[in-house]
Motif scaffolding. Structure first.
Motif: not given
Length: 512
Positions: A461-486
């Motif tokens: 639940e809640g929002s997607i953390p802003q900090s994920l955008g600052k990770l230099p090596k992050l190539q995959e972000i799979f967040l589907q089928n949760n209860n995220l908002k924002g």
């Protein structure tokens, strides 16, 4: 009875063992028991709270000692290890003893063979087949330091395990600082090979004679036996041997060399800690002393040892042994009496194969607590030994062992994801897809090595953390089928070459 590089040495004990006197310092766990059991004046508590896995059973044999009548066994073949976690004093030195009596609890005829692990190091392989065939129980011992506030002792299947591992009793005895203090316990442990009272043929000498509950076995050979005529003060010796082991000794005639084959088994080539204890058994006087040389396999161990009625000990911090061992006590030509020896201890020195970085271990323990149903082997060291790392966890092979990947996809996990995961700074992938985790997604801005994050198909639940955008090596972000908002943070949307999956599911305003 077989030996390998880890010295698979076990000591046989009778099925009944009674203590008296005040309890030693530590824990006495009667594994599989449902209530505290008093044996002599010692209270053996249940193992509940020290381990969360395994089944309990009682052996159908009314003649068994209470600590052998119950056991805990481990039928879960998916778990890589089964761990007891015992509270300890950080930096404290402990004697750890595991006791086994199979009793055919599972309808089989031979006990299973399996490994023992202390913290992140293999300690020995448990094979009690020979003892069980003779109606005996078996125990294994190691002296090791606790480098944290807990100490883990684990059992694990190996290639020879054909049925379920089990354990009858587990003991931790806190040792004084002076004991065996020439050993570097930050990196090594001492596996008990032999501990004997020479010239003695009575029952096992243990607690309360030995305040640390060490077991001194009787040892006789063809040499003459003498009895002591004076008392020994245990505190005069660094290793604090019980005075009872000085009541007898082995000797020989004046002018002769006393030879003792001890231990009476062939040892694998390794380094050993050897401690020998002596006392002139005669009535104390100006003449009650003996001088002789001590040799081990023909090599000088100690020259011109002067043994008096007050006793003396000599030891080797590290002595190479291989095969059968002979202790020789050679008197000088003018010696008035033959040499004498009272007791001895031999330990194999093993290198403890490292530990996972303490911070990573602490984080993994936090994560395990945040899950309502963590995998059953999520206790003990998360990475070591490598073949017994926690389920779903892989680690680096560097000098400093770090957690590098966590994959618990479709494990049915319930609970939350601990914010302390941000301290796993060597983490490269985190895959928790297909579980029932809830709560917010924690800040992970410090995970600079993270390349793949799969938290889809949960209940976050809640929002997607802003900090994920600052990770230099992050190539995959799979967040589907949760209860995220924002909304999806701009820092994530602006990253190039990133595979971002947030639909279906969720309630994001800019997910298209």
């Amino acid at each position: 009875m077989s030996l390998n590089i880890f010295l698979l040495w076990l000591v046989s004990i009778p099925l009944i063992k009674i203590h008296a006197g005040p309890a030693p310092r530590g824990f006495l766990l009667n594994c599989g028991a449902s209530e505290t059991t008093k044996v002599g004046n010692l209270d053996w508590i249940t193992d509940e709270g020290f381990i969360q896995v395994g089944n309990k059973t009682t052996l159908d044999n009314p003649d068994l000692a209470p600590i052998l009548a119950t056991l805990r066994f481990f039928p879960d073949t998916t778990a890589k290890k089964y761990c007891f976690v015992i509270p300890t004093i950080k930096g404290g030195k402990y004697l750890i003893r595991t006791t086994y009596y199979y009793g055919g609890y599972d309808g089989g005829k031979e006990p299973p063979v399996f490994d023992q692990i202390i913290e992140g190091s293999k300690w020995s392989t448990v094979n009690t087949t020979e003892d069980y065939a003779m109606g005996l129980s078996s125990y294994y011992e190691i002296i090791a330091a606790s480098l944290g506030k807990t100490l883990s002792i684990c059992l694990a299947r190996n290639e020879h395990t054909t049925s379920n591992p089990f354990i009858s009793a587990l003991e931790l005895e806190y040792l004084e600082n002076s004991m065996y203090n020439s050993t570097d316990f930050n990196n090594h442990g001492l596996i008990t090979v032999a501990r004997h009272s020479f010239g003695y043929n009575g029952d096992l000498i243990s607690f309360p004679d030995d305040q640390f509950n060490r077991n001194w076995q009787p040892f006789e050979d063809a040499n003459p036996v003498v009895e002591s005529h004076s008392n020994i003060t245990s505190t005069d010796f660094w290793n604090l041997p019980p005075s009872a082991v000085f009541t007898t000794g082995l000797t020989t005639s004046r002018g002769k060399t006393l030879n003792i084959q001890w231990p009476n088994v062939s040892l694998p080539s390794a380094n050993y800690y050897i401690a020998l204890y002596f006392q002139d058994n005669r009535t104390p006087s100006w003449y009650s002393w003996r001088v002789f040389n001590v040799l081990v396999n023909g090599q000088n161990f100690y020259t011109n040892l002067n043994v008096t009625a007050t006793g003396v000990t000599v030891y080797a911090t590290s002595w190479a042994l291989s095969g059968l061992t002979q202790i020789s006590l050679a008197p000088s030509n003018d010696s008035m009496v033959g040499p004498v020896i009272s007791a001895g201890e031999v330990f194999q020195i093993i290198h403890l194969g490292g530990r996972t970085l303490a911070r990573d271990t602490s984080v993994m323990e936090d994560i395990a607590r945040s899950f309502n149903n963590p995998p059953p082997d999520w206790k003990g060291d998360p990475c070591l030994p490598p073949e017994h790392a926690w389920t779903g966890v892989t680690c680096s092979n560097d000098k400093v062992v770090r957690v590098s990947n966590i994959n618990l996809t479709n494990f049915g996990l319930v609970g939350t994801l601990s914010p302390s995961i941000a301290n796993l700074t060597a983490l490269k992938t985190l895959s928790l897809s297909g579980n029932k985790l809830s709560g917010s997604i924690p800040d992970m801005g410090s995970l600079k090595e993270l390349g793949s994050l799969h938290l889809d198909n949960n209940a976050f639940e809640g929002s997607i953390p802003q900090s994920l955008g600052k990770l230099p090596k992050l190539q995959e972000i799979f967040l589907q089928n949760n209860n995220l908002k924002g909304s999806i943070p701009d820092a994530i949307k602006q990253k190039t070459g990133v595979n971002i999956q947030v639909t279906p599911g969720n309630h994001l305003t800019n997910s298209a």
